[in-house]
Design a protein around this motif. Structure first.
Motif, PDB file in Angstrom:
ATOM      1  N   THR B 127     -61.104 -34.518 -63.717  1.00  0.00           N
ATOM      2  CA  THR B 127     -62.059 -33.287 -63.390  1.00  0.00           C
ATOM      3  C   THR B 127     -63.207 -34.348 -64.854  1.00  0.00           C
ATOM      4  O   THR B 127     -62.669 -35.432 -65.003  1.00  0.00           O
ATOM      5  N   ASP B 128     -64.047 -33.294 -65.155  1.00  0.00           N
ATOM      6  CA  ASP B 128     -64.591 -33.445 -66.149  1.00  0.00           C
ATOM      7  C   ASP B 128     -64.879 -33.069 -67.672  1.00  0.00           C
ATOM      8  O   ASP B 128     -64.830 -34.919 -68.005  1.00  0.00           O
ATOM      9  N   ASP B 129     -63.444 -32.900 -68.086  1.00  0.00           N
ATOM     10  CA  ASP B 129     -62.873 -32.928 -69.013  1.00  0.00           C
ATOM     11  C   ASP B 129     -61.920 -34.396 -68.980  1.00  0.00           C
ATOM     12  O   ASP B 129     -62.352 -34.535 -70.719  1.00  0.00           O
ATOM     13  N   GLU B 130     -61.594 -34.336 -68.120  1.00  0.00           N
ATOM     14  CA  GLU B 130     -60.662 -35.883 -68.668  1.00  0.00           C
ATOM     15  C   GLU B 130     -61.535 -36.548 -68.588  1.00  0.00           C
ATOM     16  O   GLU B 130     -61.045 -37.825 -69.193  1.00  0.00           O
ATOM     17  N   GLY B 131     -62.862 -36.730 -67.858  1.00  0.00           N
ATOM     18  CA  GLY B 131     -63.888 -38.022 -67.881  1.00  0.00           C
ATOM     19  C   GLY B 131     -64.400 -37.940 -69.130  1.00  0.00           C
ATOM     20  O   GLY B 131     -64.952 -38.762 -69.627  1.00  0.00           O
ATOM     21  N   PHE B 132     -64.580 -36.609 -69.854  1.00  0.00           N
ATOM     22  CA  PHE B 132     -65.580 -37.088 -71.010  1.00  0.00           C
ATOM     23  C   PHE B 132     -63.958 -37.905 -72.084  1.00  0.00           C
ATOM     24  O   PHE B 132     -64.513 -38.921 -73.147  1.00  0.00           O
ATOM     25  N   ALA B 133     -63.348 -37.202 -71.771  1.00  0.00           N
ATOM     26  CA  ALA B 133     -61.861 -37.693 -72.922  1.00  0.00           C
ATOM     27  C   ALA B 133     -61.375 -39.448 -72.323  1.00  0.00           C
ATOM     28  O   ALA B 133     -61.318 -40.147 -73.045  1.00  0.00           O
ATOM     29  N   PHE B 134     -61.853 -39.601 -71.202  1.00  0.00           N
ATOM     30  CA  PHE B 134     -61.451 -41.381 -70.798  1.00  0.00           C
ATOM     31  C   PHE B 134     -62.677 -42.017 -71.092  1.00  0.00           C
ATOM     32  O   PHE B 134     -62.147 -43.128 -71.955  1.00  0.00           O
ATOM     33  N   VAL B 135     -63.462 -41.718 -71.431  1.00  0.00           N
ATOM     34  CA  VAL B 135     -64.856 -42.964 -72.019  1.00  0.00           C
ATOM     35  C   VAL B 135     -64.269 -42.735 -73.457  1.00  0.00           C
ATOM     36  O   VAL B 135     -64.826 -43.954 -74.199  1.00  0.00           O
ATOM     37  N   SER B 136     -64.377 -41.797 -74.411  1.00  0.00           N
ATOM     38  CA  SER B 136     -64.051 -41.348 -75.453  1.00  0.00           C
ATOM     39  C   SER B 136     -62.891 -42.191 -75.948  1.00  0.00           C
ATOM     40  O   SER B 136     -63.216 -43.306 -76.692  1.00  0.00           O
ATOM     41  N   GLN B 137     -62.141 -42.145 -74.711  1.00  0.00           N
ATOM     42  CA  GLN B 137     -60.917 -43.320 -75.203  1.00  0.00           C
ATOM     43  C   GLN B 137     -61.215 -44.481 -75.129  1.00  0.00           C
ATOM     44  O   GLN B 137     -60.690 -45.175 -76.159  1.00  0.00           O
ATOM     45  N   ILE B 138     -61.857 -45.087 -74.397  1.00  0.00           N
ATOM     46  CA  ILE B 138     -62.407 -46.274 -74.204  1.00  0.00           C
ATOM     47  C   ILE B 138     -63.277 -46.843 -75.352  1.00  0.00           C
ATOM     48  O   ILE B 138     -62.890 -48.073 -76.243  1.00  0.00           O
ATOM     49  N   LYS B 139     -63.970 -46.173 -75.557  1.00  0.00           N
ATOM     50  CA  LYS B 139     -65.207 -46.141 -76.824  1.00  0.00           C
ATOM     51  C   LYS B 139     -64.252 -46.636 -77.693  1.00  0.00           C
ATOM     52  O   LYS B 139     -64.425 -47.272 -78.892  1.00  0.00           O
ATOM     53  N   GLU B 140     -63.595 -45.700 -78.304  1.00  0.00           N
ATOM     54  CA  GLU B 140     -62.790 -45.934 -79.235  1.00  0.00           C
ATOM     55  C   GLU B 140     -61.855 -47.270 -79.215  1.00  0.00           C
ATOM     56  O   GLU B 140     -61.708 -47.319 -80.247  1.00  0.00           O
ATOM     57  N   PHE B 141     -61.115 -47.557 -78.633  1.00  0.00           N
ATOM     58  CA  PHE B 141     -60.322 -48.717 -78.163  1.00  0.00           C
ATOM     59  C   PHE B 141     -61.244 -49.813 -78.184  1.00  0.00           C
ATOM     60  O   PHE B 141     -61.122 -51.008 -79.668  1.00  0.00           O
ATOM     61  N   LEU B 142     -62.062 -50.213 -77.560  1.00  0.00           N
ATOM     62  CA  LEU B 142     -63.153 -50.917 -78.161  1.00  0.00           C
ATOM     63  C   LEU B 142     -63.867 -50.941 -79.149  1.00  0.00           C
ATOM     64  O   LEU B 142     -64.027 -52.041 -80.701  1.00  0.00           O
ATOM     65  N   ALA B 143     -64.146 -49.958 -80.398  1.00  0.00           N
ATOM     66  CA  ALA B 143     -64.900 -50.248 -81.475  1.00  0.00           C
ATOM     67  C   ALA B 143     -62.997 -50.318 -82.459  1.00  0.00           C
ATOM     68  O   ALA B 143     -63.854 -51.508 -83.809  1.00  0.00           O
ATOM     69  N   GLY B 144     -62.440 -50.508 -82.477  1.00  0.00           N
ATOM     70  CA  GLY B 144     -60.724 -50.330 -83.122  1.00  0.00           C
ATOM     71  C   GLY B 144     -61.345 -51.881 -83.181  1.00  0.00           C
ATOM     72  O   GLY B 144     -60.924 -52.691 -83.888  1.00  0.00           O
ATOM     73  N   LEU B 145     -61.820 -52.668 -82.132  1.00  0.00           N
ATOM     74  CA  LEU B 145     -61.636 -54.401 -81.891  1.00  0.00           C
ATOM     75  C   LEU B 145     -63.068 -54.740 -82.199  1.00  0.00           C
ATOM     76  O   LEU B 145     -63.000 -56.434 -83.087  1.00  0.00           O
ATOM     77  N   GLY B 146     -63.274 -54.499 -83.132  1.00  0.00           N
ATOM     78  CA  GLY B 146     -65.005 -54.982 -84.214  1.00  0.00           C
ATOM     79  C   GLY B 146     -65.775 -54.885 -83.180  1.00  0.00           C
ATOM     80  O   GLY B 146     -65.277 -54.499 -81.422  1.00  0.00           O
ATOM     81  N   GLY B 147     -66.637 -55.641 -82.808  1.00  0.00           N
ATOM     82  CA  GLY B 147     -68.105 -56.175 -82.460  1.00  0.00           C
ATOM     83  C   GLY B 147     -68.894 -55.268 -82.498  1.00  0.00           C
ATOM     84  O   GLY B 147     -68.643 -53.918 -82.867  1.00  0.00           O
ATOM     85  N   GLU B 148     -70.083 -54.835 -82.039  1.00  0.00           N
ATOM     86  CA  GLU B 148     -71.074 -54.276 -82.459  1.00  0.00           C
ATOM     87  C   GLU B 148     -71.195 -53.609 -81.118  1.00  0.00           C
ATOM     88  O   GLU B 148     -71.568 -54.089 -79.950  1.00  0.00           O
ATOM     89  N   SER B 149     -71.632 -52.333 -81.691  1.00  0.00           N
ATOM     90  CA  SER B 149     -72.256 -51.333 -80.204  1.00  0.00           C
ATOM     91  C   SER B 149     -73.892 -51.565 -79.575  1.00  0.00           C
ATOM     92  O   SER B 149     -74.293 -51.385 -81.280  1.00  0.00           O
ATOM     93  N   ASP B 150     -74.425 -51.411 -78.904  1.00  0.00           N
ATOM     94  CA  ASP B 150     -75.440 -51.178 -78.279  1.00  0.00           C
ATOM     95  C   ASP B 150     -76.194 -49.713 -78.344  1.00  0.00           C
ATOM     96  O   ASP B 150     -78.121 -49.662 -78.420  1.00  0.00           O
ATOM     97  N   ASP B 151     -75.751 -49.222 -78.710  1.00  0.00           N
ATOM     98  CA  ASP B 151     -75.563 -46.982 -78.543  1.00  0.00           C
ATOM     99  C   ASP B 151     -76.362 -47.030 -79.719  1.00  0.00           C
ATOM    100  O   ASP B 151     -75.595 -47.094 -80.613  1.00  0.00           O
TER     101      ASP B 151
END
Lengths: 413, 151
Positions: B127-151
């Motif tokens: 669903t759309d809601d699950e979609g937003f949560a999905f992207v957030s989870q991935i973003k959070e996970f990747l942020a936790g690994l360090g590195g730089e975001s381009d947004d």
């Protein structure tokens, strides 16, 4: 070859990752065919997958199902279908089997299926591809039901070379020799057949070759038709058994490999060709005859007097099969029982390994030299729960099929 | 910057997300990029040879189908090289799909066997809601690994 390439639709899982896709392309190119992947959309795959009802988990198998349905529904056009999946994959074996069955039932496309390993070469695939292209390209030739004029067929097999002369729908000369030097054996068999027919080579209006040595013999002697044994034997079998119309299954247990062919109106629909091990071939029966001290022609009658189940034998491998044979004789089993067990073992291997891959339709016709071993025919009939037809001249099946099909070339001359 | 193994390995969306948030995606494209033997960069993938299933013997025994071993020759080294992994379960075909279910099982197992490897193991959204949560989870996970975001 000047014909248009035959277009073979490939339904597969794993050939690229196994490194054998090039071998498939090479085998197809060798017989002027081209492989292609039926074009389907993701929506087609989802719909087909639900409609077909088989819950495959592998994406490539779902894709194969979608492509098979597109072929059957006529959304994609093809001349033939090649289904290939990895050897030892249970999920793929189920899908491969069901797709072959589905296409065979719902279309007139010739299908061959194959399970490959990374060791599969284009040479292994060549005869299968050649049969597929023949069926697609030469339907008119394969529709021939009557032999006309004076023609000759030569079957240059791995173990024996056979020649047959036919005139006006009758066999008038036969000859055979063990295959040693391919051309010499062919010349010897031809000479014997001509002598029996009371003819000379100049009297032959057209001739065809088949079997392993078909190219060498055919090209050297200027054959009109050089054709693989899957289509030729199917044609020869239904012709000799007088079952040219309707369904039939042809089993040919050869010296080097075995063929099981599901035939419709004399034209192969699905077929397998193996390749399992010498333990499931005529070679093992030859060894058995030698070990019990009889001629191969006596093995069948001896086996008919024995009880196969009293001797445990599993000849998947010729070495282990021979070991079982030696052990049984050493333990006091009669040679009749051992001969029967050897026939049973070969029949079981062919049944388990190959006959599962074609749809067995009655009548079942056994051909080739091993069909003269009545113990083997009996055991096969017992396994298939049917009476097996062995037509007269069944050992000359390839030569007869070649002579029959070659008569189509007289009119062209 | 971390090396993040992605599953489905063919997912361009997932690959793009990992790279947008400053990491290196390890997936099918990575393996293919190093093995170009075709006329063009965008030629069909995987110019593999019968040698590859033999290399795959490092990850799966000889009785395992050759297609699985061939795939493992490609994915096995990437999993060994990874600093993290993202697994999307039951992904839609359009998101990125893998051809062989047996390989998928082995890939998952190898990832789980790598002790201490950070893994985000989530379900594909419906669903759309699950979609937003999905992207957030991935973003959070990747942020936790360090590195730089381009947004």
């Amino acid at each position: 070859m000047t014909d248009q390439p035959v277009r073979i639709a490939q339904l597969s899982c794993g050939p690229e990752h196994s490194g054998v896709q090039k071998e498939i392309y090479d085998a197809a190119a060798a017989v002027n065919a081209e492989m292609f992947f039926p074009d389907v959309t993701l929506t087609d795959i989802r719909r087909s997958y639900d409609a077909f009802g088989l819950e495959a988990r592998s994406g490539d198998l779902k894709l194969a199902i979608g492509r098979a349905m597109a072929l059957v529904e006529g959304k994609v056009e093809a001349d033939a279908v090649f289904i290939a999946t990895c050897f030892r994959c249970a999920e793929a074996a189920i899908v491969r089997n069901e797709l072959r069955h589905y296409i065979h039932e719902h279309s007139d496309l010739p299908v061959v299926s194959y399970s490959f390993t990374e060791r599969t070469t284009s040479g292994t695939l060549l005869t299968r591809m050649e049969a597929l292209t023949t069926i697609a390209r030469r339907r008119a030739l394969l529709a021939r039901e009557e032999q006309k004029g004076t023609t000759m067929g030569v079957d240059s097999g791995s173990a024996t070379t056979k020649a047959v002369i036919m005139r006006d729908n009758e066999i008038i000369g036969t000859g055979w020799l063990p295959t040693t030097e391919v051309l010499n054996s062919a010349n010897g068999a031809i000479e014997a057949a001509l002598k029996e027919a009371g003819l000379e080579m100049a009297d032959i209006e057209a001739f065809g070759t088949t079997g392993y040595g078909r190219y060498l013999v055919g090209e050297k002697l200027g054959a009109d038709l050089i054709q693989e044994e899957l289509t030729v034997n199917s044609k020869g079998a239904v012709y000799l058994a007088d079952r040219q119309h309707g369904e039939a299954t042809v089993i040919d247990i050869g010296g080097m490999d075995n063929k099981a062919i599901s035939v419709q109106d004399g034209i192969p629909g699905t077929f397998t060709m193996g390749g399992i091990c010498a333990g499931a071939s005529g070679r093992f029966l030859e060894m058995t005859a030698k070990r019990i001290g009889v001629d191969i022609t006596e093995l069948g009658p001896i086996a008919m007097k024995g009880i196969s189940k009293t001797v445990p034998m599993n000849s998947y491998c010729i070495v282990f099969g021979t070991q079982s044979l030696v052990n049984a004789l050493a333990e006091g089993s009669s040679r009749e029982d051992v001969a029967a067990a050897a026939c049973r073992s070969v029949a079981e291997q062919v049944f388990e390994q190959q006959l599962q891959e074609v749809d067995i339709k009655e009548p079942v016709i056994m051909v080739g030299g091993t069909s003269l071993i009545e113990g083997l025919v009996h055991e096969m009939g017992d396994l298939l729960q049917t009476e097996i037809l062995v037509p007269h001249h069944s050992q000359y099946i390839g030569a007869v099929g070649s002579a029959l099909l070659a008569s189509g070339f007289i009119e062209e001359k | 910057m971390a090396k993040v193994f992605i599953f489905p390995a063919t997912s361009l969306i997932l690959s793009d997300m990992v790279e947008r948030w400053g990491h290196e995606a390890l997936g099918a494209a990575t393996g293919i990029r190093e093995r170009i033997q075709t006329a063009s960069l965008d030629s069909p993938p995987l110019q593999m040879t019968p040698e590859d299933p033999k290399k795959g013997l490092k990850y799966a025994a000889v009785e395992v189908p050759c297609g699985v071993r061939g795939r493992m020759a490609l994915y096995g080294p990437l999993i060994e090289e990874a600093d993290a992994a993202i697994i999307i379960n039951d992904a839609d075909l359009s998101f990125g799909c893998m051809g062989c279910a047996r390989t998928n099982e082995l890939v998952m197992f190898m990832i789980r066997q790598r002790k201490g490897l950070p893994v985000l193991d989530i379900k594909y959204p419906e669903t759309d809601d699950e979609g937003f949560a999905f992207v957030s989870q991935i973003k959070e996970f990747l942020a936790g690994l360090g590195g730089e975001s381009d947004d």
